[in-house]
Design a protein around this motif. Structure first.
Motif, PDB file in Angstrom:
ATOM      1  N   SER A 207      15.981  29.649  32.561  1.00 19.45           N
ATOM      2  CA  SER A 207      15.659  28.561  31.629  1.00 19.45           C
ATOM      3  C   SER A 207      16.828  27.601  31.467  1.00 19.45           C
ATOM      4  N   THR A 515       8.610  22.757  25.066  1.00 15.72           N
ATOM      5  CA  THR A 515       8.411  23.155  26.463  1.00 15.72           C
ATOM      6  C   THR A 515       7.340  22.275  27.081  1.00 15.72           C
ATOM      7  N   GLY A 596       6.154  25.653  30.582  1.00 16.00           N
ATOM      8  CA  GLY A 596       7.536  25.692  31.026  1.00 16.00           C
ATOM      9  C   GLY A 596       7.666  25.458  32.507  1.00 16.00           C
TER      10      GLY A 596
END
Length: 813
Positions: A207, A515, A596
């Motif tokens: 991430s 996201t 995401g």
């Protein structure tokens, strides 16, 4: 020169004697001025510390912040490519870190920064050294800088602290230095600084590559302007976007802007502080008008004295000097008392918890503030004393000396009932300024009421919240983190008096993350072209615990683990965004959603929840998506515990359950949800209190001014009132005559005040919520209520005028 000094000394002594002979007048004037001067001194102290003083860094005007966030790859490219900066640095968001090894574990506020952050800021450590470049690279030695406050609080100001170790988040760090007192970068209250911001442990490694979580700052070269730096950064951004078109920080319509670091720090409170400074300045003007009106009345009563002194050879400027000496002596006395009031009021600033005031640690009285108080006091004395002094220095000798008693002063007030004299103009000015303050306070009150009236989408009552930050080293896998919170929630849920327990990476009113999301049935878009939704990582039972209704589908359950089908719950706003016919048409439940950029597998939508406000003003993205905690367990979580009764009394029991699972694991940020909701209106609530207090003081002074001018007029025209009644005037006629004076003054002042407020309230637009700066209902209500109160203030002296005995009045005169 010596003659001038003697005259000033004589005038001061005479003023002191004159004021001592009239203690009631002196006390009233001094207290009025003390409130006004004290308020202005306190506000100037805050304004100077927060807005006017440069940051306490080397050449602070060269320090800048870059707008927006940056991913680690983009920060690295900017650092390599820029030529307008001596250096660039990066910081992350706040990080709660567990300090263990003492009597009990303690949660500290930490920040991760680039190794060069001290050299960029131009700050030297109080003890030890700063970070070295090799300590900022992957695998670098675990070293930390600590705050002066932590050094004294936890390490008892140990002079040998440099080189010692401390266990932070289950990792042994070497303390390499202590930073100066009140060092507040990147935010107030930081206890410990560590390196490697690009390895922020609150995000998993994958991430971090996609998330623009780094805040970038830097120091401009001496010859470079902001415009040149902006131009260079736009070129670098376009180059980055061509190479990395899919990155979230490569959006073509989000240019980077360079702003002074000071503006970035204090920008959110600048308008509020200047507005309060203007409001307290209005109070000072009203106080000056009030005291000037008192001095005019006193000068009129002393007109015979001034006439005699003038007849004996006293020059006009001599009389003005003596009267100004009285005024300045009053204002200096008020100034001394005002400084003491300012010192007392500034002590309350650290107690304010409704919002964080930047640079609060720098607020204190110093020589500049004291000089401001002295200049303000003298200027105030001259301001309110000039008109009475000039008027009293030109007595009509023949009329005054021939007249007796009140007749000597009658001419001075002749215009009060029939027209406008100086006292009438002063009263109108007080009313106008009071109306401006009252309308501003009323608009803020309506804004706070509108905020508190919002349906936040969940039940905030009897809800306890607390954060549990897990050390990344001990809880280094998704399974370990998910298991810990699953066992903890089972323990907490079984406590007597607990009606439900859940956890999430965030809770409403406590922050949020975003996201990119997309309907998986559509052709895939680049990450930075997808819709950004508010992201919630939650455990089963979250919706039940917070009282959030599920409109369709089901909640997460124990089967939604990392090995199971990826699932998600969306809110109704997101359902309408991707399926506009909702609640009709195609059912979003059962559809798939791309969430995401790390996990490419689409999530199955299993439910739809009502929309929840993550803050009262919805500062994030309007749509929300919820994912299963067990499928992506973060390294920290916030507990939400529904209780029967006062939530805070369950804190000890919950802490015991946490430490039963891990004795070195503390809890942090223990709050009730009601308190968190109230904090959302904290800044406006504080403004309402302060501005409302100023407005009430102004209202009281304005009403005293109206009452005083009418009462004085009645006292000076007692003979006229007696004659009117002797000639057949009824009490209602006298009442109407006198109250009409008050109404005329109030109406004129209200009209002027409303016109001024119509323009000035536009400056507070950013502080209002669901109410316009020129809201007609507010303007009309304030004006009407003020007129009613002014009418009541006029009634008392008017009623007294109706009770004048004509025989007594004519006999006296």
């Amino acid at each position: 020169m010596r003659r001038l000094q003697e005259m000033i000394w004589q005038d001061a002594l005479y003023a002191l004697r004159a004021l001592r002979h009239n203690p009631a007048f002196t006390a009233t004037a001094v207290l009025t001025l003390a409130l006004a001067i004290g308020g202005n001194t306190a506000m100037f102290t805050v304004i100077r510390a927060v807005l006017l003083k440069p940051l306490q860094y080397h050449n602070p005007d060269r320090l800048v912040s870059l707008s927006g966030g940056a991913t680690a790859p983009r920060f690295a490219e900017m650092k390599r490519g820029v030529h307008s900066f001596t250096d660039l640095g990066a910081t992350t968001g706040e990080e709660n870190i567990t300090l263990s090894g003492g009597v009990e574990p303690q949660v500290l506020k930490g920040a991760r920064v680039s190794a060069s952050f001290l050299s960029i800021l131009g700050v030297e450590p109080l003890r030890g050294r700063g970070f070295r470049p090799e300590e900022d690279s992957p695998g670098g030695a675990p070293v930390a800088l600590i705050s002066s406050e932590l050094w004294q609080r936890r390490f008892t100001a140990d002079p040998q602290i440099v080189g010692k170790t401390a266990t932070l988040a289950s990792t042994t760090y070497t303390i390499i230095g202590v930073l100066p007192p009140h060092f507040q970068f990147p935010s107030p209250g930081v206890d410990v600084w560590m390196t490697a911001p690009s390895e922020w442990p609150l995000l998993n490694p994958k991430s971090r590559l996609d998330s623009p979580f780094l805040s970038v700052f830097g120091r401009l070269k001496p010859e470079v302007t902001m415009q040149q730096a902006n131009a260079e950064l736009q070129v670098i951004r376009r180059q980055y976007a061509r190479v990395h078109p899919d990155m979230l920080d490569a959006k073509p319509k989000t240019p980077v802007e360079v702003t002074p670091m000071k503006d970035d720090l204090v920008g959110q409170v600048r308008s509020m502080l200047w507005m309060l400074f203007g409001a307290v300045g209005f109070v000072l003007l009203i106080a000056c008008a009030n005291v000037a009106s008192l001095l005019l009345a006193r000068a009129t009563a002393r007109s015979r004295e001034f006439a005699v002194r003038s007849a004996l050879g006293a020059g006009r400027f001599r009389l003005i000097g003596q009267l100004l000496a009285e005024s300045v002596l009053l204002s200096l006395s008020g100034g001394v008392l005002g400084v003491l009031l300012a010192m007392w009021s500034l002590r309350a600033i650290p107690l304010i918890t409704s919002f964080d005031l930047p640079r609060a640690g720098e607020i204190h009285l110093d020589w500049m503030v004291l000089a401001f108080a002295v200049v303000l006091s003298v200027a105030t004395g001259v301001l309110f004393g000039l008109a009475p002094s000039i008027g009293a220095s030109r007595p009509d000798l023949i009329r005054v000396l021939r007249a007796s008693g009140g007749a000597a002063n009658e001419g001075a007030t002749r215009g009060v009932l029939t027209g406008l004299n100086v006292r009438g103009l002063l009263s109108i000015g007080q009313v106008a300024l009071s109306i401006v303050l009252l309308i501003g306070a009323a608009l803020l009150i309506r804004s706070v009421s509108n905020l508190r009236g919002i349906d936040v989408g969940f039940n905030s009552s009897e809800l306890l919240t607390m954060q549990v930050p897990l050390p990344p080293l001990r809880y280094d896998t998704n399974q370990k983190r998910a298991t810990f919170f699953q066992e903890l929630l089972q323990r907490v849920d079984s406590l007597p008096g607990v009606r439900g327990a859940a956890a999430g990476m965030y809770l409403p009113m406590m922050g949020y993350a975003g996201t990119p999301v997309q309907d998986a049935s559509k052709p895939p878009l680049l990450l930075n072209e997808r819709l950004i939704a508010t992201y919630w990582d939650i455990t089963p039972g979250y919706f039940r615990t917070l009282g959030i209704p599920l409109r369709r589908g089901r909640d997460f359950n124990e089967h939604d683990t990392a090995d199971a089908q990826r699932v998600a719950i969306i809110d109704e706003a997101l359902a309408r965004r991707f399926w506009p016919a909702y609640p009709a048409g195609l059912d979003p439940v059962g559809q798939r959603l791309l969430i995401g950029g790390v996990n490419k597998n689409p999530a199955l939508i299993i439910g739809i929840a009502t929309h929840v406000h993550e803050s009262l003003e919805n500062g994030s993205w309007p749509e929300s998506v919820y994912v299963s905690f067990a499928q992506n367990a973060p390294p920290f979580a916030v507990l939400a515990i529904r209780t029967a009764g006062d939530p805070l009394r369950f804190t000890k029991a919950v802490r015991e359950q946490v430490q039963a699972l891990d004795r070195d694991q503390p809890i942090a940020l223990v709050r009730t949800m009601d308190d968190l909701v109230e904090e959302q209106v904290g800044q406006r609530s504080l403004l309402v209190i302060l501005l409302g207090s100023f407005a009430l003081v102004a209202l009281l002074l304005a009403l005293i001014g109206i009452y005083g001018i009418i009462a004085y007029s009645v006292a000076q025209r007692t003979q006229e009132m007696g004659i009117r009644q002797a000639l057949g005037a009824q009490q209602s006629d006298i009442l109407r005559l006198v109250m009409g004076q008050g109404v005329r003054l109030a109406l004129t002042g209200v009209a002027v005040g409303v016109a001024a407020a119509f323009g000035l309230t536009r400056l507070m637009t950013t502080l209002l919520f669901h109410v316009t700066a020129t809201d007609p209902a507010t303007f009309i209500a304030v004006a009407f209520l003020f007129l009613l109160v002014a009418l009541a203030a006029s009634y008392v002296p008017a009623r007294r005028a109706t009770r004048i005995d004509p025989m007594v009045a004519l006999r006296i005169y």
